[in-house]
Design a protein around this motif. Structure first.
Motif, short mmCIF file in Angstrom:
data_model
loop_
_atom_site.label_atom_id
_atom_site.label_comp_id
_atom_site.label_asym_id
_atom_site.label_seq_id
_atom_site.Cartn_x
_atom_site.Cartn_y
_atom_site.Cartn_z
N GLU A 12 0.58 -1.27 0.02
CA GLU A 12 0.13 -0.03 -0.05
C GLU A 12 0.81 1.32 0.02
O GLU A 12 0.31 2.20 -0.31
CB GLU A 12 -0.93 0.04 1.13
N TRP A 15 2.38 3.43 -3.87
CA TRP A 15 1.81 4.26 -4.90
C TRP A 15 2.25 5.53 -5.62
O TRP A 15 1.99 5.77 -6.88
CB TRP A 15 0.20 4.40 -4.66
N LYS A 28 -10.13 4.97 -16.71
CA LYS A 28 -10.38 4.84 -15.56
C LYS A 28 -11.44 5.99 -15.22
O LYS A 28 -12.31 5.73 -14.78
CB LYS A 28 -9.02 4.72 -14.61
N GLY A 52 -7.82 8.34 0.86
CA GLY A 52 -6.89 7.73 -0.12
C GLY A 52 -7.11 8.21 -1.62
O GLY A 52 -7.21 7.66 -2.66
N ALA A 53 -6.90 9.65 -1.59
CA ALA A 53 -7.31 10.32 -2.72
C ALA A 53 -6.46 10.16 -3.71
O ALA A 53 -6.42 10.93 -4.89
CB ALA A 53 -7.41 11.90 -2.18
N GLY A 54 -5.11 9.73 -3.61
CA GLY A 54 -4.14 9.63 -4.47
C GLY A 54 -3.58 10.89 -5.19
O GLY A 54 -3.51 11.98 -4.19
N ASP A 73 -4.38 10.71 2.48
CA ASP A 73 -3.87 9.62 1.84
C ASP A 73 -2.69 9.07 2.78
O ASP A 73 -1.97 9.83 3.42
CB ASP A 73 -3.25 9.98 0.47
N ILE A 74 -2.30 7.80 2.66
CA ILE A 74 -1.27 7.26 3.47
C ILE A 74 0.01 7.65 3.08
O ILE A 74 1.21 7.59 3.83
CB ILE A 74 -1.27 5.70 3.64
N ASN A 75 0.10 8.14 1.87
CA ASN A 75 1.55 8.58 1.02
C ASN A 75 1.67 10.01 1.02
O ASN A 75 0.77 10.44 0.32
CB ASN A 75 1.30 7.69 -0.46
N MET A 78 1.79 11.52 -2.56
CA MET A 78 0.29 11.57 -3.21
C MET A 78 -0.26 12.88 -2.51
O MET A 78 -0.92 13.69 -3.19
CB MET A 78 -0.37 10.48 -2.91
N ASN A 109 -12.08 5.59 -3.16
CA ASN A 109 -11.84 5.24 -4.35
C ASN A 109 -10.69 4.28 -4.87
O ASN A 109 -9.67 4.84 -4.62
CB ASN A 109 -12.11 5.97 -5.40
N LEU A 110 -10.61 2.93 -4.95
CA LEU A 110 -9.76 1.91 -5.50
C LEU A 110 -8.74 1.91 -4.58
O LEU A 110 -7.47 2.00 -4.71
CB LEU A 110 -9.25 2.38 -6.79
N VAL A 111 -9.11 1.90 -3.22
CA VAL A 111 -8.21 1.78 -1.95
C VAL A 111 -8.39 0.36 -1.42
O VAL A 111 -7.59 -0.35 -1.20
CB VAL A 111 -8.48 3.04 -1.03
N VAL A 115 -5.37 -3.41 -0.03
CA VAL A 115 -4.86 -3.33 1.35
C VAL A 115 -5.29 -4.58 1.87
O VAL A 115 -6.07 -5.51 1.46
CB VAL A 115 -5.15 -1.97 2.00
N GLU A 119 -6.69 -4.03 7.32
CA GLU A 119 -6.67 -2.48 6.93
C GLU A 119 -8.00 -2.00 6.44
O GLU A 119 -8.54 -0.89 6.51
CB GLU A 119 -5.52 -2.09 5.90
#
Ligand SMILES: C[S@@+](CC[C@H](N)C(=O)[O-])C[C@H]1O[C@@H](n2cnc3c(N)ncnc32)[C@H](O)[C@@H]1O
Length: 229
Positions: A12, A15, A28, A52-54, A73-75, A78, A109-111, A115, A119
């Motif tokens: 996860e 990304w 997409k 998880g917005a990317g 978002d975790i990243n 991002m 979306n798409l998260v 995981v 999670e």
């Protein structure tokens, strides 16, 4: 075909390696984003959280439609990219910063299909906590019902031989961007159990538009509409 030099996203936290590719995923966007956005209704003045917005492509679309959008978002990479689109003041760097009982709409979306099971449960719990009492969550990802087709407009899929009812991981090659991901397959009913346990009531399920490819009928994504129980 699998390509030895292709980027492989299997955890996860990886990304950011395909941030650019995610921003350019027009197929997409045409399928998923154009299905989700009309479901959200009039966004003017609505408090919206993208979990998880990317890189913030959907968040920017929501801002343009008048929504009061913030993202998590975790990243960190991002988040930076999303912040450049919607303003860095609209970004949460940790779960603890997300206000509870606040949002009219939370989208994710798409998260949850990338995981671990634990999670997924944690994310659904956090989404439930963030919603206000009348709030609505939209949680969407790749349609589990098409887990066994070898190809869609969006990707090539490597079958494991596991059945629909079995939670398992499998590899996909994304046609847009050419990168590879490890996706988690779980039946729709498994997700419905997680929502229920978290205190969410299922209002409806939506699928992206159907098309036919190599003899298979394909609806790429599912979106669950959920309310606080
Ligand atoms: C496939 S991208 C989807 C991005 C965006 N939601 C979209 O629709 O294009 C998955 C995103 O989920 C984020 N992510 C992965 N695990 C997460 C977690 N546990 N909590 C929050 N975000 C997570 C990744 O960093 C990545 O930005």
């Amino acid at each position: 075909m699998a390509d030895d030099s292709a980027k492989l996203i299997e955890e996860e936290g990886q990304w950011h390696l395909v941030a650019k590719e995610l921003e350019d995923e027009n197929l997409k966007l045409a399928s998923y984003d154009n299905t989700l956005l009309p479901l959200l209704g009039d966004l003017k003045g609505k408090k919206v959280l993208d979990y998880g917005a990317g890189p913030g492509v959907l968040a920017l679309a929501i801002k343009r439609l008048g929504g009061d959008i913030v993202v998590y978002d975790i990243n960190p990479d991002m988040l930076k990219s999303a912040g450049e689109k919607i303003g860095s003041e609209n970004i949460f760097h940790s779960i603890g910063e997300i206000p509870q009982n606040t949002f009219d709409i939370v989208i994710c979306n798409l998260v949850v299909c990338i995981v671990s099971e634990d999670e997924v449960k944690e994310i659904v719990h956090n989404i439930t906590a963030a919603l206000n009492t009348d709030g609505t969550a939209y949680i969407g990802f790749c349609n589990p019902k098409i887990f066994n087709i070898p190809e869609s407009n969006l990707d090539l899929r490597f079958q494991t031989g596991d059945g629909y009812e079995v939670n398992h991981r499998y590899k996909k090659v994304k046609k847009e961007g050419g990168y590879e991901i490890i996706e988690d397959h779980r039946p729709i009913e498994w997700y419905e159990g997680v929502y229920k346990d978290a205190g969410l009531t299922l209002v409806d399920k939506y699928f992206t538009p159907e098309y036919e490819l190599k003899g298979n009928k394909v609806q790429d994504f599912i979106i669950f509409k959920l309310k606080k129980a």
